[in-house]
Design a protein around this motif. Structure first.
Motif, PDB file in Angstrom:
ATOM      1  N   MET A  51       0.244  -3.844 -32.153  1.00 52.12           N
ATOM      2  CA  MET A  51      -0.097  -4.776 -31.080  1.00 52.12           C
ATOM      3  C   MET A  51      -1.611  -4.917 -30.970  1.00 52.12           C
ATOM      4  O   MET A  51      -2.147  -6.034 -30.927  1.00 52.12           O
ATOM      5  N   VAL A  52      -2.312  -3.801 -30.954  1.00 58.96           N
ATOM      6  CA  VAL A  52      -3.772  -3.823 -30.842  1.00 58.96           C
ATOM      7  C   VAL A  52      -4.400  -4.425 -32.103  1.00 58.96           C
ATOM      8  O   VAL A  52      -5.313  -5.251 -32.016  1.00 58.96           O
ATOM      9  N   ASP A  53      -3.894  -4.049 -33.270  1.00 61.95           N
ATOM     10  CA  ASP A  53      -4.442  -4.577 -34.529  1.00 61.95           C
ATOM     11  C   ASP A  53      -4.230  -6.085 -34.679  1.00 61.95           C
ATOM     12  O   ASP A  53      -4.945  -6.738 -35.438  1.00 61.95           O
ATOM     13  N   SER A  54      -3.278  -6.652 -33.964  1.00 61.83           N
ATOM     14  CA  SER A  54      -3.003  -8.088 -34.075  1.00 61.83           C
ATOM     15  C   SER A  54      -4.157  -8.943 -33.534  1.00 61.83           C
ATOM     16  O   SER A  54      -4.203 -10.141 -33.760  1.00 61.83           O
ATOM     17  N   TYR A  55      -5.099  -8.320 -32.837  1.00 58.99           N
ATOM     18  CA  TYR A  55      -6.247  -9.058 -32.291  1.00 58.99           C
ATOM     19  C   TYR A  55      -7.430  -9.085 -33.258  1.00 58.99           C
ATOM     20  O   TYR A  55      -8.401  -9.784 -33.013  1.00 58.99           O
ATOM     21  N   ARG A  56      -7.344  -8.342 -34.362  1.00 55.30           N
ATOM     22  CA  ARG A  56      -8.430  -8.335 -35.349  1.00 55.30           C
ATOM     23  C   ARG A  56      -8.602  -9.749 -35.907  1.00 55.30           C
ATOM     24  O   ARG A  56      -7.649 -10.379 -36.345  1.00 55.30           O
ATOM     25  N   GLY A  57      -9.828 -10.253 -35.839  1.00 53.60           N
ATOM     26  CA  GLY A  57     -10.119 -11.591 -36.342  1.00 53.60           C
ATOM     27  C   GLY A  57      -9.796 -12.706 -35.351  1.00 53.60           C
ATOM     28  O   GLY A  57     -10.048 -13.869 -35.621  1.00 53.60           O
ATOM     29  N   ARG A  58      -9.260 -12.363 -34.201  1.00 53.29           N
ATOM     30  CA  ARG A  58      -8.886 -13.367 -33.187  1.00 53.29           C
ATOM     31  C   ARG A  58      -9.977 -13.474 -32.124  1.00 53.29           C
ATOM     32  O   ARG A  58     -10.497 -12.465 -31.669  1.00 53.29           O
ATOM     33  N   GLU A  59     -10.312 -14.692 -31.755  1.00 53.81           N
ATOM     34  CA  GLU A  59     -11.293 -14.908 -30.695  1.00 53.81           C
ATOM     35  C   GLU A  59     -10.617 -14.741 -29.344  1.00 53.81           C
ATOM     36  O   GLU A  59      -9.679 -15.474 -29.009  1.00 53.81           O
ATOM     37  N   ILE A  60     -11.091 -13.731 -28.568  1.00 49.55           N
ATOM     38  CA  ILE A  60     -10.514 -13.483 -27.255  1.00 49.55           C
ATOM     39  C   ILE A  60     -11.498 -12.673 -26.419  1.00 49.55           C
ATOM     40  O   ILE A  60     -12.175 -11.780 -26.921  1.00 49.55           O
ATOM     41  N   LEU A  61     -11.616 -13.023 -25.152  1.00 46.45           N
ATOM     42  CA  LEU A  61     -12.449 -12.268 -24.216  1.00 46.45           C
ATOM     43  C   LEU A  61     -11.731 -10.978 -23.827  1.00 46.45           C
ATOM     44  O   LEU A  61     -10.493 -10.927 -23.806  1.00 46.45           O
ATOM     45  N   HIS A  62     -12.482  -9.955 -23.483  1.00 47.72           N
ATOM     46  CA  HIS A  62     -11.872  -8.690 -23.066  1.00 47.72           C
ATOM     47  C   HIS A  62     -10.972  -8.878 -21.844  1.00 47.72           C
ATOM     48  O   HIS A  62      -9.928  -8.236 -21.729  1.00 47.72           O
ATOM     49  N   GLU A  63     -11.389  -9.752 -20.946  1.00 48.52           N
ATOM     50  CA  GLU A  63     -10.590 -10.006 -19.750  1.00 48.52           C
ATOM     51  C   GLU A  63      -9.206 -10.552 -20.118  1.00 48.52           C
ATOM     52  O   GLU A  63      -8.188 -10.163 -19.549  1.00 48.52           O
ATOM     53  N   GLU A  64      -9.185 -11.451 -21.096  1.00 52.06           N
ATOM     54  CA  GLU A  64      -7.916 -12.025 -21.556  1.00 52.06           C
ATOM     55  C   GLU A  64      -7.118 -11.012 -22.363  1.00 52.06           C
ATOM     56  O   GLU A  64      -5.891 -10.960 -22.268  1.00 52.06           O
ATOM     57  N   LEU A  65      -7.805 -10.196 -23.141  1.00 53.82           N
ATOM     58  CA  LEU A  65      -7.157  -9.188 -23.977  1.00 53.82           C
ATOM     59  C   LEU A  65      -6.380  -8.190 -23.115  1.00 53.82           C
ATOM     60  O   LEU A  65      -5.217  -7.881 -23.405  1.00 53.82           O
ATOM     61  N   ALA A  66      -6.994  -7.690 -22.053  1.00 55.11           N
ATOM     62  CA  ALA A  66      -6.333  -6.721 -21.181  1.00 55.11           C
ATOM     63  C   ALA A  66      -5.060  -7.307 -20.575  1.00 55.11           C
ATOM     64  O   ALA A  66      -4.003  -6.673 -20.576  1.00 55.11           O
ATOM     65  N   VAL A  67      -5.144  -8.528 -20.084  1.00 48.47           N
ATOM     66  CA  VAL A  67      -3.977  -9.176 -19.475  1.00 48.47           C
ATOM     67  C   VAL A  67      -2.911  -9.457 -20.530  1.00 48.47           C
ATOM     68  O   VAL A  67      -1.717  -9.257 -20.296  1.00 48.47           O
ATOM     69  N   ASP A  68      -3.328  -9.900 -21.708  1.00 52.79           N
ATOM     70  CA  ASP A  68      -2.390 -10.216 -22.783  1.00 52.79           C
ATOM     71  C   ASP A  68      -1.592  -8.979 -23.208  1.00 52.79           C
ATOM     72  O   ASP A  68      -0.363  -9.031 -23.334  1.00 52.79           O
ATOM     73  N   ILE A  69      -2.285  -7.858 -23.406  1.00 54.76           N
ATOM     74  CA  ILE A  69      -1.595  -6.615 -23.782  1.00 54.76           C
ATOM     75  C   ILE A  69      -0.642  -6.190 -22.664  1.00 54.76           C
ATOM     76  O   ILE A  69       0.499  -5.800 -22.923  1.00 54.76           O
ATOM     77  N   MET A  70      -1.084  -6.270 -21.418  1.00 61.18           N
ATOM     78  CA  MET A  70      -0.226  -5.905 -20.293  1.00 61.18           C
ATOM     79  C   MET A  70       1.054  -6.743 -20.300  1.00 61.18           C
ATOM     80  O   MET A  70       2.159  -6.213 -20.146  1.00 61.18           O
ATOM     81  N   GLU A  71       0.920  -8.042 -20.501  1.00 61.90           N
ATOM     82  CA  GLU A  71       2.091  -8.927 -20.515  1.00 61.90           C
ATOM     83  C   GLU A  71       3.020  -8.619 -21.688  1.00 61.90           C
ATOM     84  O   GLU A  71       4.241  -8.664 -21.552  1.00 61.90           O
ATOM     85  N   ARG A  72       2.450  -8.288 -22.848  1.00 59.20           N
ATOM     86  CA  ARG A  72       3.269  -7.948 -24.014  1.00 59.20           C
ATOM     87  C   ARG A  72       4.043  -6.649 -23.792  1.00 59.20           C
ATOM     88  O   ARG A  72       5.207  -6.538 -24.176  1.00 59.20           O
ATOM     89  N   VAL A  73       3.408  -5.668 -23.162  1.00 62.68           N
ATOM     90  CA  VAL A  73       4.087  -4.402 -22.866  1.00 62.68           C
ATOM     91  C   VAL A  73       5.196  -4.640 -21.844  1.00 62.68           C
ATOM     92  O   VAL A  73       6.309  -4.122 -21.994  1.00 62.68           O
ATOM     93  N   LYS A  74       4.916  -5.433 -20.831  1.00 67.79           N
ATOM     94  CA  LYS A  74       5.949  -5.742 -19.829  1.00 67.79           C
ATOM     95  C   LYS A  74       7.144  -6.432 -20.481  1.00 67.79           C
ATOM     96  O   LYS A  74       8.292  -6.108 -20.168  1.00 67.79           O
ATOM     97  N   ALA A  75       6.901  -7.350 -21.381  1.00 67.59           N
ATOM     98  CA  ALA A  75       7.991  -8.056 -22.062  1.00 67.59           C
ATOM     99  C   ALA A  75       8.779  -7.126 -22.977  1.00 67.59           C
ATOM    100  O   ALA A  75       9.994  -7.262 -23.121  1.00 67.59           O
ATOM    101  N   ALA A  76       8.094  -6.157 -23.594  1.00 66.78           N
ATOM    102  CA  ALA A  76       8.746  -5.276 -24.562  1.00 66.78           C
ATOM    103  C   ALA A  76       9.588  -4.182 -23.910  1.00 66.78           C
ATOM    104  O   ALA A  76      10.711  -3.922 -24.346  1.00 66.78           O
ATOM    105  N   VAL A  77       9.064  -3.528 -22.866  1.00 60.90           N
ATOM    106  CA  VAL A  77       9.765  -2.355 -22.316  1.00 60.90           C
ATOM    107  C   VAL A  77      10.033  -2.426 -20.814  1.00 60.90           C
ATOM    108  O   VAL A  77      10.598  -1.486 -20.252  1.00 60.90           O
TER     109      VAL A  77
END
Length: 109
Positions: A51-77
């Motif tokens: 999940m974390v490695d999927s952001y390599r090479g992707r343009e994203i602000l840290h603020e968006e990254l934190a929320v995006d990971i949170m949403e992905r974890v919520k969807a997964a588990v």
């Protein structure tokens, strides 16, 4: 995803990752911490790292990254509580972004 026969009260995972700063277009290194309360299932370490490695090479602000990971974890588990902390240093300034969902965090004694 790991099916749990016994639920721990809290899971913490931490790693490092990279993305691209959409403003400066340079590689942006960060440390990311995930904390959540499992409910019958948990993320495997490999899933978290992918999940974390999927952001390599992707343009994203840290603020968006934190929320995006949170949403992905919520969807997964579907945890009742999840907190993601992204830390980095940008232009000599320490940056810490927190995305949290699920009410009051656990109390540590």
């Amino acid at each position: 995803m790991l099916k749990l026969s016994k639920n721990p009260s809290l899971v913490r995972l931490k790693t490092r990752g990279e993305s691209i700063c959409p403003i400066s277009k340079v590689v942006d290194s960060f440390e990311i911490s995930l904390e959540y309360i499992p409910r019958g299932v948990a993320l495997s370490i490999e899933e978290f790292k992918k999940m974390v490695d999927s952001y390599r090479g992707r343009e994203i602000l840290h603020e968006e990254l934190a929320v995006d990971i949170m949403e992905r974890v919520k969807a997964a588990v579907n945890p009742p509580y999840v907190k993601v902390v992204v830390k980095s240093i940008y232009m000599g300034v320490e940056v810490e972004v927190i995305a949290e969902s699920g009410g009051v965090p656990p109390v540590y004694i």
